[in-house]
Design an enzyme around this catalytic site. Structure first.
Site, short mmCIF file in Angstrom:
data_model
loop_
_atom_site.label_atom_id
_atom_site.label_comp_id
_atom_site.label_asym_id
_atom_site.label_seq_id
_atom_site.Cartn_x
_atom_site.Cartn_y
_atom_site.Cartn_z
N MET A 30 -20.28 -1.79 9.57
CA MET A 30 -19.74 -0.60 8.91
C MET A 30 -18.21 -0.71 8.85
SD MET A 30 -22.27 2.52 9.80
CE MET A 30 -21.63 2.94 11.39
N HIS A 37 -17.34 -7.87 16.21
CA HIS A 37 -17.90 -8.25 14.90
C HIS A 37 -17.62 -9.73 14.62
CE1 HIS A 37 -17.14 -3.80 14.04
NE2 HIS A 37 -18.42 -3.93 13.79
N GLN A 61 -27.39 7.11 8.17
CA GLN A 61 -27.62 6.99 9.61
C GLN A 61 -26.77 7.94 10.43
OE1 GLN A 61 -26.33 2.68 9.52
NE2 GLN A 61 -25.52 3.15 11.52
N GLN A 148 -25.55 -6.85 20.92
CA GLN A 148 -26.40 -6.31 22.00
C GLN A 148 -26.05 -4.87 22.34
OE1 GLN A 148 -26.72 -8.64 25.62
NE2 GLN A 148 -27.33 -6.83 26.79
N LYS A 149 -24.80 -4.45 22.08
CA LYS A 149 -24.42 -3.08 22.43
C LYS A 149 -25.40 -2.06 21.84
CE LYS A 149 -20.86 -0.92 20.62
NZ LYS A 149 -21.52 0.33 20.12
N GLN A 153 -31.23 -0.63 18.40
CA GLN A 153 -31.15 -0.98 16.98
C GLN A 153 -31.69 -2.39 16.74
OE1 GLN A 153 -27.70 -0.12 14.26
NE2 GLN A 153 -27.07 -2.18 14.80
N ARG A 187 -15.68 2.94 17.37
CA ARG A 187 -15.44 4.32 17.80
C ARG A 187 -14.45 4.41 18.96
NH1 ARG A 187 -21.11 5.06 16.05
NH2 ARG A 187 -21.09 6.68 14.44
O1 PAF Z 1 -24.48 -1.53 13.81
C1 PAF Z 1 -23.98 -1.11 12.75
O2 PAF Z 1 -22.77 -1.26 12.49
C2 PAF Z 1 -24.87 -0.42 11.72
O3 PAF Z 1 -25.85 0.35 12.36
C3 PAF Z 1 -25.49 -1.39 10.72
C4 PAF Z 1 -26.44 -2.37 11.38
C5 PAF Z 1 -24.41 -2.16 9.99
C6 PAF Z 1 -26.30 -0.61 9.68
O4 PAF Z 1 -25.49 0.30 8.99
#
Ligand code: PAF
Length: 284
Positions: A30, A37, A61, A148-149, A153, A187
């Site tokens: 995102m 990342h 989401q 993993q955080k 998900q 965040r």
């Molecule tokens: O982990 C995230 O940043 C989001 O949940 C993802 C996997 C990109 C989906 O919007």
């Protein structure tokens, strides 16, 4: 680095790469990229010929009272970071491209989404799975990397891929941390200096549970108590849950082992943070 915002050129690019026999990895994000990342990008590079990174702040989401409007964004910085790490293609669609008027089909997860984050954030994982499914179909990757955080998900994405027999490898990449242990997260940008001091308690509490387990304490309720006592007494920290779970279906366990996951969600001031460890690994 190629940058695309539309689906048709993305598909054309992908089809040319397929004709060349290139192995493609996807790193969905995102945006507001950080080293965590970029570690996903590194893990993707190690397993593929070309890496596609997507940036899309997915409205589906976010709950109605969540931080969609103030979610941090810095496209210029993201672009530089992605390029410096060798991303081949940056895909950053608009909301209208991903969800044109009338788009109302959703991917609804099963019972693994009913606990923990799923219970605290109704609809969240429907939003995540729907956007990830769409990205998978647009990019058609051979593999995708997630951090993993967001353990629940990744678990749900793995289930989706398995349930629909999609030929996509899902790789989970270890959580990147600040020197004091705080898990990297976009965040974290919300934390003021006082909250930032308190936020480190999450990883310290997980570390305390890990040490207790290494010292022979296997009962989940006692490991949870170790965490609660470490996090207690801090007025700006409110625990949402402490979970000691099985790593596959995320059901609570009574007796923890090396594969068990301990996950925490807490609000520090106005910022909601999550973190977890696999007991056999600790915070790394
Ligand atoms: O982990 C995230 O940043 C989001 O949940 C993802 C996997 C990109 C989906 O919007």
């Amino acid at each position: 680095m190629i940058e695309l915002i539309q689906i048709a050129p993305l598909r054309a690019w992908r089809s040319d790469r397929r004709a060349e026999g290139q192995r493609i990895a996807l790193v969905p994000t995102m945006g507001f990229l950080h080293e965590g990342h970029l570690r996903l990008v590194d893990a993707a590079q190690a397993r593929a010929d070309l890496v596609v990174l997507s940036i899309f702040v997915n409205p589906l989401q976010f709950g109605p009272t969540e931080d969609l409007d103030r979610y941090p964004r810095d496209l210029d910085r993201d672009r530089r970071m992605a390029e410096s790490r060798g991303v081949a293609l940056l895909f950053r669609p608009s909301v209208e491209t991903m969800y044109p008027p009338g788009a109302e089909t959703r991917i609804v997860p099963g019972s693994t989404a009913s606990r923990w984050e799923g219970a605290m954030r109704p609809g969240h994982f429907t939003g995540v799975l729907t956007v990830v499914a769409k990205l998978f179909h647009l990019v058609d990757p051979d593999l995708a990397c997630f951090g993993q955080k967001d353990f629940q998900q990744v678990t749900l994405i793995r289930q989706m891929v398995r349930d629909f027999d999609w030929p996509i490898e899902i790789h989970m990449v270890e959580t990147m941390r600040e020197p004091d242990g705080l898990a990297l997260s976009s965040r974290n940008a919300y934390l003021n200096p006082d909250d930032r001091m308190v936020a480190r308690e999450l990883s310290l509490a997980l570390d305390a549970a890990h040490r207790a387990w290494k010292g022979g304490e296997g009962r989940a309720r006692n490991l949870e108590a170790v965490i609660r006592s470490r996090l207690g007494g801090k007025p700006q920290l409110q625990v949402d849950y402490i979970a000691v779970t099985d790593p596959t279906c995320l059901t609570p366990v009574e007796e923890a082992n090396a594969d068990s996951i301990i996950a925490i969600a807490a609000r520090v001031g106005a910022t909601r943070l999550i973190d977890n460890i696999r007991l056999g690994e600790g915070i790394g």
